[in-house]
Design a protein around this motif. Sequence first.
Motif, PDB file in Angstrom:
ATOM      1  N   MET A  18      60.548 -49.840  93.934  1.00 56.91           N
ATOM      2  CA  MET A  18      59.523 -49.131  93.205  1.00 56.91           C
ATOM      3  C   MET A  18      60.005 -47.719  92.839  1.00 56.91           C
ATOM      4  SD  MET A  18      55.589 -48.536  94.240  1.00 56.91           S
ATOM      5  CE  MET A  18      54.495 -49.291  93.092  1.00 56.91           C
ATOM      6  N   PHE A  19      60.793 -47.108  93.729  1.00 49.53           N
ATOM      7  CA  PHE A  19      61.322 -45.778  93.435  1.00 49.53           C
ATOM      8  C   PHE A  19      62.209 -45.807  92.192  1.00 49.53           C
ATOM      9  CE2 PHE A  19      64.434 -42.335  94.001  1.00 49.53           C
ATOM     10  CZ  PHE A  19      63.558 -41.255  93.990  1.00 49.53           C
ATOM     11  N   ALA A  20      63.025 -46.840  92.065  1.00 50.87           N
ATOM     12  CA  ALA A  20      63.898 -46.964  90.895  1.00 50.87           C
ATOM     13  C   ALA A  20      63.068 -47.075  89.612  1.00 50.87           C
ATOM     14  CB  ALA A  20      64.818 -48.170  91.048  1.00 50.87           C
ATOM     15  N   VAL A  21      61.964 -47.792  89.684  1.00 53.32           N
ATOM     16  CA  VAL A  21      61.071 -47.917  88.524  1.00 53.32           C
ATOM     17  C   VAL A  21      60.502 -46.548  88.166  1.00 53.32           C
ATOM     18  CG1 VAL A  21      58.890 -48.906  87.706  1.00 53.32           C
ATOM     19  CG2 VAL A  21      60.513 -50.334  88.955  1.00 53.32           C
ATOM     20  N   LEU A  52      54.016 -43.439  97.139  1.00 53.69           N
ATOM     21  CA  LEU A  52      53.936 -42.486  98.241  1.00 53.69           C
ATOM     22  C   LEU A  52      53.088 -43.040  99.387  1.00 53.69           C
ATOM     23  CD1 LEU A  52      54.717 -39.733  99.334  1.00 53.69           C
ATOM     24  CD2 LEU A  52      52.734 -38.769  98.133  1.00 53.69           C
ATOM     25  N   TYR A  53      52.015 -43.738  99.062  1.00 56.79           N
ATOM     26  CA  TYR A  53      51.168 -44.349 100.091  1.00 56.79           C
ATOM     27  C   TYR A  53      51.992 -45.317 100.947  1.00 56.79           C
ATOM     28  CZ  TYR A  53      47.593 -47.138 102.344  1.00 56.79           C
ATOM     29  OH  TYR A  53      46.837 -47.790 103.288  1.00 56.79           O
ATOM     30  N   HIS A  92      62.710 -30.336  90.188  1.00 52.55           N
ATOM     31  CA  HIS A  92      61.850 -30.053  89.029  1.00 52.55           C
ATOM     32  C   HIS A  92      61.256 -31.344  88.485  1.00 52.55           C
ATOM     33  CE1 HIS A  92      60.714 -28.821  84.939  1.00 52.55           C
ATOM     34  NE2 HIS A  92      60.572 -27.627  85.471  1.00 52.55           N
ATOM     35  N   LEU A  93      62.064 -32.398  88.456  1.00 54.55           N
ATOM     36  CA  LEU A  93      61.593 -33.704  87.988  1.00 54.55           C
ATOM     37  C   LEU A  93      60.509 -34.234  88.923  1.00 54.55           C
ATOM     38  CD1 LEU A  93      61.916 -36.152  86.058  1.00 54.55           C
ATOM     39  CD2 LEU A  93      63.607 -37.022  87.670  1.00 54.55           C
ATOM     40  N   ILE A  94      60.710 -34.098  90.231  1.00 53.95           N
ATOM     41  CA  ILE A  94      59.738 -34.598  91.211  1.00 53.95           C
ATOM     42  C   ILE A  94      58.437 -33.814  91.143  1.00 53.95           C
ATOM     43  CG2 ILE A  94      59.271 -34.787  93.697  1.00 53.95           C
ATOM     44  CD1 ILE A  94      62.338 -35.353  93.987  1.00 53.95           C
TER      45      ILE A  94
END
Length: 105
Positions: free
Chosen positions: A1-4, A30-31, A77-79
């Motif tokens: 999911m992180f890659a998505v 994050l949940y 900055h992206l996060i």
Amino acid sequence: MFAVLVFIALFVKDQFVRPIGGDVLVVIWLYYLLSSVIDMPSKQLTFTVLGIAYLVELGQFLNVNAFLGIEPSSSLHLILGATFDWIDLVAYTVGAIICYWVERE
């Protein structure tokens, strides 16, 4: 999911998936990330994640990136994002509702 999520942030330039769908997904991601390392009731964790998302948006409103000197090209900055939008708060809330509905005890 992180890659998505990273793919959406870097390569999707539309008016729905990136600004709204990505924000819904980031709350869900994050949940589940936190639920894998923290033993907390789902309702409490849902509100914790929603609070974190709201704080990030507040940071955008207050322009924390500029205050802290975070470079626009950096991963942080992206996060953290750079642009406040009320719709993001709605998207975060939808993501939290989905988590709560799926994980309700």
